[in-house]
Design a protein around this motif. Structure first.
Motif, PDB file in Angstrom:
ATOM      1  N   ALA A 157       0.827  -1.208   0.000  1.00  0.00           N
ATOM      2  CA  ALA A 157       0.000   0.000   0.000  1.00  0.00           C
ATOM      3  C   ALA A 157       0.860   1.255   0.000  1.00  0.00           C
ATOM      4  O   ALA A 157       0.533   2.250  -0.658  1.00  0.00           O
ATOM      5  CB  ALA A 157      -0.923  -0.011   1.216  1.00  0.00           C
ATOM      6  N   GLU A 158       1.992   1.221   0.710  1.00  0.00           N
ATOM      7  CA  GLU A 158       2.862   2.393   0.789  1.00  0.00           C
ATOM      8  C   GLU A 158       3.411   2.763  -0.581  1.00  0.00           C
ATOM      9  O   GLU A 158       3.400   3.939  -0.978  1.00  0.00           O
ATOM     10  CB  GLU A 158       4.011   2.118   1.762  1.00  0.00           C
ATOM     11  CG  GLU A 158       4.862   3.346   2.071  1.00  0.00           C
ATOM     12  CD  GLU A 158       5.911   3.066   3.126  1.00  0.00           C
ATOM     13  OE1 GLU A 158       6.509   4.045   3.614  1.00  0.00           O
ATOM     14  OE2 GLU A 158       6.135   1.884   3.468  1.00  0.00           O
TER      15      GLU A 158
ATOM     16  N   SER B  66       2.109   1.902  -3.525  1.00  0.00           N
ATOM     17  CA  SER B  66       0.997   2.308  -4.385  1.00  0.00           C
ATOM     18  C   SER B  66       0.599   3.751  -4.113  1.00  0.00           C
ATOM     19  O   SER B  66       0.316   4.515  -5.050  1.00  0.00           O
ATOM     20  CB  SER B  66      -0.203   1.387  -4.161  1.00  0.00           C
ATOM     21  OG  SER B  66       0.088   0.075  -4.613  1.00  0.00           O
ATOM     22  N   VAL B  67       0.585   4.156  -2.852  1.00  0.00           N
ATOM     23  CA  VAL B  67       0.211   5.538  -2.504  1.00  0.00           C
ATOM     24  C   VAL B  67       1.236   6.524  -3.049  1.00  0.00           C
ATOM     25  O   VAL B  67       0.873   7.594  -3.569  1.00  0.00           O
ATOM     26  CB  VAL B  67       0.055   5.683  -0.975  1.00  0.00           C
ATOM     27  CG1 VAL B  67      -0.014   7.163  -0.582  1.00  0.00           C
ATOM     28  CG2 VAL B  67      -1.195   4.958  -0.503  1.00  0.00           C
TER      29      VAL B  67
ATOM     30  N   GLU C 112       0.567   6.920  -6.666  1.00  0.00           N
ATOM     31  CA  GLU C 112      -0.667   7.675  -6.859  1.00  0.00           C
ATOM     32  C   GLU C 112      -0.455   9.168  -6.602  1.00  0.00           C
ATOM     33  O   GLU C 112      -1.062  10.012  -7.279  1.00  0.00           O
ATOM     34  CB  GLU C 112      -1.754   7.138  -5.932  1.00  0.00           C
ATOM     35  CG  GLU C 112      -2.273   5.767  -6.338  1.00  0.00           C
ATOM     36  CD  GLU C 112      -3.107   5.106  -5.250  1.00  0.00           C
ATOM     37  OE1 GLU C 112      -3.340   5.768  -4.210  1.00  0.00           O
ATOM     38  OE2 GLU C 112      -3.507   3.945  -5.437  1.00  0.00           O
ATOM     39  N   ASN C 113       0.409   9.519  -5.643  1.00  0.00           N
ATOM     40  CA  ASN C 113       0.687  10.929  -5.369  1.00  0.00           C
ATOM     41  C   ASN C 113       1.374  11.606  -6.555  1.00  0.00           C
ATOM     42  O   ASN C 113       1.048  12.746  -6.909  1.00  0.00           O
ATOM     43  CB  ASN C 113       1.546  11.061  -4.115  1.00  0.00           C
ATOM     44  CG  ASN C 113       0.775  10.763  -2.841  1.00  0.00           C
ATOM     45  OD1 ASN C 113      -0.448  10.864  -2.813  1.00  0.00           O
ATOM     46  ND2 ASN C 113       1.485  10.385  -1.782  1.00  0.00           N
TER      47      ASN C 113
ATOM     48  N   HIS D  85       7.875  14.191  -4.158  1.00  0.00           N
ATOM     49  CA  HIS D  85       7.360  12.822  -4.118  1.00  0.00           C
ATOM     50  C   HIS D  85       8.399  11.831  -4.648  1.00  0.00           C
ATOM     51  O   HIS D  85       8.533  10.719  -4.120  1.00  0.00           O
ATOM     52  CB  HIS D  85       6.076  12.714  -4.934  1.00  0.00           C
ATOM     53  CG  HIS D  85       4.883  13.337  -4.267  1.00  0.00           C
ATOM     54  ND1 HIS D  85       4.474  12.991  -2.995  1.00  0.00           N
ATOM     55  CD2 HIS D  85       4.007  14.292  -4.699  1.00  0.00           C
ATOM     56  CE1 HIS D  85       3.404  13.688  -2.670  1.00  0.00           C
ATOM     57  NE2 HIS D  85       3.101  14.491  -3.677  1.00  0.00           N
TER      58      HIS D  85
END
Length: 275
Positions: A119-120, A122-123, A126-127, A146
């Protein structure tokens, strides 16, 4: 779907932000398989995040399997290609060639079983993707920030020992060294004998090590890299075949045509028309 950052030339920003790109991994057909499987490289760092499916990826002359929740980081100009078994989903993140990011200098292959780690990553992707879509002030700074966080995340994962060893033996180290030389010199028309001599081994030994590392001969790797570039130039430009042949180190357009047809099953003209 492709999402691009702003393409307008900017003298002050240079290449730092204009080369961000996030893409879904392509849906491969028999006609486009060469775009993923053939050996190629990019002039900027690339992160591949596979979220579903499995296959085999060759990085710097060494082949490994990949599956769901594998991440592969490739520094700029790293020769690679991957074969997908069935339906593979994932994301390709193209990062700017900015030394201040302190991204890894060697290829990295990571596997994540932990849902929180998955999840980390993927986030973070996504950012970057959200900033690419936005028109908010400070967009360029935000994307670089980022990307910097992504570089720190990669460092932490490497320190935690989550990477796969891509060069566990002498054969794979030699294949990697050969791959780097091919990437540098594949347009020169040099033969396997030249590369073997530069590496201090015989052509037979070089081929033996390449077959151990990736299942292909040294000459097959070289031809694959040359003909990927040929197909790319034929598909994406209108440059004359003779000019492309000369750029790729062929002595004549006729020799190039014969070699291209032997490798791809089509003449350059036919490939350009239908590819």
């Amino acid at each position: 779907m492709r999402i691009f950052s702003e393409n307008r030339p900017d003298i002050n920003q240079g290449l730092k932000t204009r080369r961000f790109r996030v893409e879904s991994l392509p849906r491969v057909t028999s006609e486009t398989r060469w775009r993923t499987e053939a050996m190629r490289s990019y002039a900027q760092p690339l992160l591949l995040w596979f979220t579903r499916g499995q296959g085999r990826i060759t990085v710097a002359g060494v082949t490994h399997g990949f599956g769901a929740h594998h991440a592969v980081f490739l520094p700029a100009n790293t020769m690679h290609g991957y074969e997908m078994s069935g339906q593979v989903f994932g994301t390709a993140v193209y990062l700017p060639p900015d030394p201040s990011l302190n991204l890894p200098e060697e290829p990295v292959h990571l596997r994540f079983r932990d849902v929180a780690q998955q999840a980390e990553l993927s986030v973070m992707i996504e950012n970057i993707q959200a900033e690419l879509k936005s028109d908010r002030p400070g967009k360029e700074r935000a994307m670089l920030a980022h990307a910097g966080l992504l570089a720190v995340w990669l460092d932490r994962e490497l320190e935690a020992g989550n990477r796969q060893d891509l060069h566990p033996d002498a054969a794979r180290r030699l294949a990697a060294a050969y791959s780097a030389m091919v990437e540098r010199d594949f347009k020169t028309g040099r033969t396997i004998n030249y590369y073997a001599q530069q590496l201090g081994v015989t052509p037979t030994h070089l081929t033996r090590c390449c077959k151990i590392a990736c299942g292909r001969s040294a000459s097959a790797l070289l031809a694959d890299r040359v003909h990927f570039e040929a197909r790319k130039l034929l598909a994406e430009t209108r440059r004359p075949v003779k000019e492309i042949a000369g750029e790729l180190g062929f002595n004549s357009a006729a020799y190039f045509t014969r070699a291209f047809q032997k490798h791809t099953g089509a003449t350059p003209t036919a490939f350009r028309k239908h590819g």
